[in-house]
Design an enzyme around this catalytic site. Sequence first.
Site, short mmCIF file in Angstrom:
data_model
loop_
_atom_site.label_atom_id
_atom_site.label_comp_id
_atom_site.label_asym_id
_atom_site.label_seq_id
_atom_site.Cartn_x
_atom_site.Cartn_y
_atom_site.Cartn_z
N LYS A 66 0.85 -1.19 0.00
CA LYS A 66 0.00 0.00 0.00
C LYS A 66 0.88 1.24 0.00
O LYS A 66 1.97 1.23 0.59
CB LYS A 66 -0.87 0.01 1.26
CG LYS A 66 -2.08 0.90 1.16
CD LYS A 66 -3.25 0.17 0.53
CE LYS A 66 -4.46 1.06 0.39
NZ LYS A 66 -5.60 0.34 -0.18
N GLY B 104 -19.58 7.22 -1.79
CA GLY B 104 -18.56 7.66 -2.75
C GLY B 104 -18.51 6.71 -3.93
O GLY B 104 -19.55 6.16 -4.35
N VAL C 67 -17.44 3.59 -4.35
CA VAL C 67 -17.97 2.25 -4.13
C VAL C 67 -19.41 2.31 -3.61
O VAL C 67 -20.30 1.63 -4.11
CB VAL C 67 -17.10 1.46 -3.11
CG1 VAL C 67 -17.69 0.07 -2.89
CG2 VAL C 67 -15.67 1.36 -3.60
P1 NAI Z 1 -14.52 7.54 -1.79
O1 NAI Z 1 -13.54 8.51 -1.24
O2 NAI Z 1 -14.96 7.64 -3.20
O3 NAI Z 1 -15.85 7.56 -0.90
C1 NAI Z 1 -15.86 7.57 0.49
C2 NAI Z 1 -17.10 8.35 0.91
O4 NAI Z 1 -17.24 8.26 2.32
C3 NAI Z 1 -17.03 9.83 0.55
O5 NAI Z 1 -18.21 10.20 -0.15
C4 NAI Z 1 -16.94 10.53 1.91
O6 NAI Z 1 -17.56 11.79 1.93
C5 NAI Z 1 -17.65 9.53 2.79
N1 NAI Z 1 -17.30 9.61 4.22
C6 NAI Z 1 -16.10 9.82 4.80
N2 NAI Z 1 -16.21 9.78 6.13
C7 NAI Z 1 -17.52 9.53 6.39
C8 NAI Z 1 -18.27 9.36 7.58
N3 NAI Z 1 -17.69 9.42 8.79
N4 NAI Z 1 -19.60 9.13 7.49
C9 NAI Z 1 -20.20 9.05 6.28
N5 NAI Z 1 -19.53 9.20 5.11
C10 NAI Z 1 -18.22 9.43 5.18
O7 NAI Z 1 -13.90 6.09 -1.47
P2 NAI Z 1 -14.27 4.72 -2.15
O8 NAI Z 1 -13.35 4.47 -3.26
O9 NAI Z 1 -15.74 4.66 -2.37
O10 NAI Z 1 -13.87 3.69 -0.98
C11 NAI Z 1 -14.69 3.53 0.16
C12 NAI Z 1 -14.01 2.54 1.12
O11 NAI Z 1 -13.82 1.29 0.48
C13 NAI Z 1 -12.62 2.97 1.60
O12 NAI Z 1 -12.42 2.56 2.92
C14 NAI Z 1 -11.67 2.21 0.68
O13 NAI Z 1 -10.43 1.96 1.29
C15 NAI Z 1 -12.45 0.93 0.51
N6 NAI Z 1 -12.10 0.25 -0.71
C16 NAI Z 1 -12.25 0.89 -1.91
C17 NAI Z 1 -11.92 0.24 -3.07
C18 NAI Z 1 -12.13 0.87 -4.41
O14 NAI Z 1 -12.05 0.14 -5.40
N7 NAI Z 1 -12.40 2.14 -4.51
C19 NAI Z 1 -11.35 -1.14 -3.06
C20 NAI Z 1 -11.32 -1.72 -1.73
C21 NAI Z 1 -11.65 -1.03 -0.62
#
Ligand code: NAI
Length: 344
Positions: free
Chosen positions: A76, A178, A180
């Site tokens: 990572k 977000g 995902v």
């Molecule tokens: P992203 O950054 O697109 O979305 C995350 C969302 O969570 C944002 O809209 C943000 O405003 C919201 N957020 C942050 N803190 C919050 C809280 N306390 N309460 C409510 N909403 C909150 O990230 P993404 O790509 O959607 O990833 C989401 C999770 O999944 C992360 O933990 C990431 O590590 C994990 N993940 C993502 C992958 C991917 O392909 N994008 C693959 C494997 C895991």
Amino acid sequence: MTYPATLAKEIVRLDDPASGLDGFIVIHSTVRGVGAGGCRLRRYDDREALYLDAARLAEGMALKNALAELPFGGAKAVLNLPDEPFDRRALFRAFGRAVADLGGRYVTAEDVGTTMADMECVRTETRHVAGLRQLGDVAGGDPGPWTALGVFAAIEAAARVTLDRPLSALRVAVQGTGSVGAALCGLLADAGARLTIADADAARADAVAARHDARIVDGDAILTADVDILAPCALGGVLTGQGVPAIRAALICGAANNQLATPQVAAMLHGRGIVYVPDYAANAGGVISGTAEYLGESAAATQARIRDIGPRVAAILDAARRDGLPPVIIAEQWAATRYRRQAA
Ligand code: NAI
């Protein structure tokens, strides 16, 4: 400070004041192949917090890649978001040079806070990057929708095994809409699930609520919402010892990495009869897609491997029920077995 090398196979400090690059690449293991794992960009309080997040996430990638039977180790990159305005392209080019210096021992991609455009920038310095814009029937591109597909397969399978009801009869709370979370909400809504959602960014939650007729709740109330399934899809550490008694969902299955604040939380959830699907078992869709892209495989091969997440999760939950253990113990045992098989 001295970083505990025993936790990781290789630790690379990234420190380039000219571009604002400040972070770590941690390669936890290369037993199964080169280290694969995304690049996170967010604000950290200090260098120790940066390092610890990188080390924990790299270890999670090693488990995830082994469990998904990918020919890759775990790694990572974690970067500190600069306080001052910065040149994003310069920062990601500097990061790309650091990845290039590793000569293929680490393959990067998007994670929280980084985008496809950032990875295109990394690509100008190194070929050891995935998650780039794709055309035609090839694997890869934005990993978010692929991760959502895998989490959806995991939720569907886990609901069948533990709740014995189809998604059309279930209520699901999604924390984080977000990349995902929003795609997952679409799949869940198509399957007839009733949605409750929360996002720190109100505009994102509003957009998803309007599309899928979801109920919005504020902040941490999502974790204790009156639902059947909780899907944490924001950041890690949201399942805490203090929080467990108030959780009302019977099943937890989401995308966020490292959802358990401490390993003991798994036992607490098990003690309350709440089934927790290990995050790295459910959220492998993104890395399956990214590694397929890196290896030049087809989108069909990616889809097939992502579909395998459902039966794998069902098998983990069946074994956990048979042995009376939390599913995380079974998943760790299976990942360790795959390591040993490779190392032998
Ligand atoms: P992203 O950054 O697109 O979305 C995350 C969302 O969570 C944002 O809209 C943000 O405003 C919201 N957020 C942050 N803190 C919050 C809280 N306390 N309460 C409510 N909403 C909150 O990230 P993404 O790509 O959607 O990833 C989401 C999770 O999944 C992360 O933990 C990431 O590590 C994990 N993940 C993502 C992958 C991917 O392909 N994008 C693959 C494997 C895991």
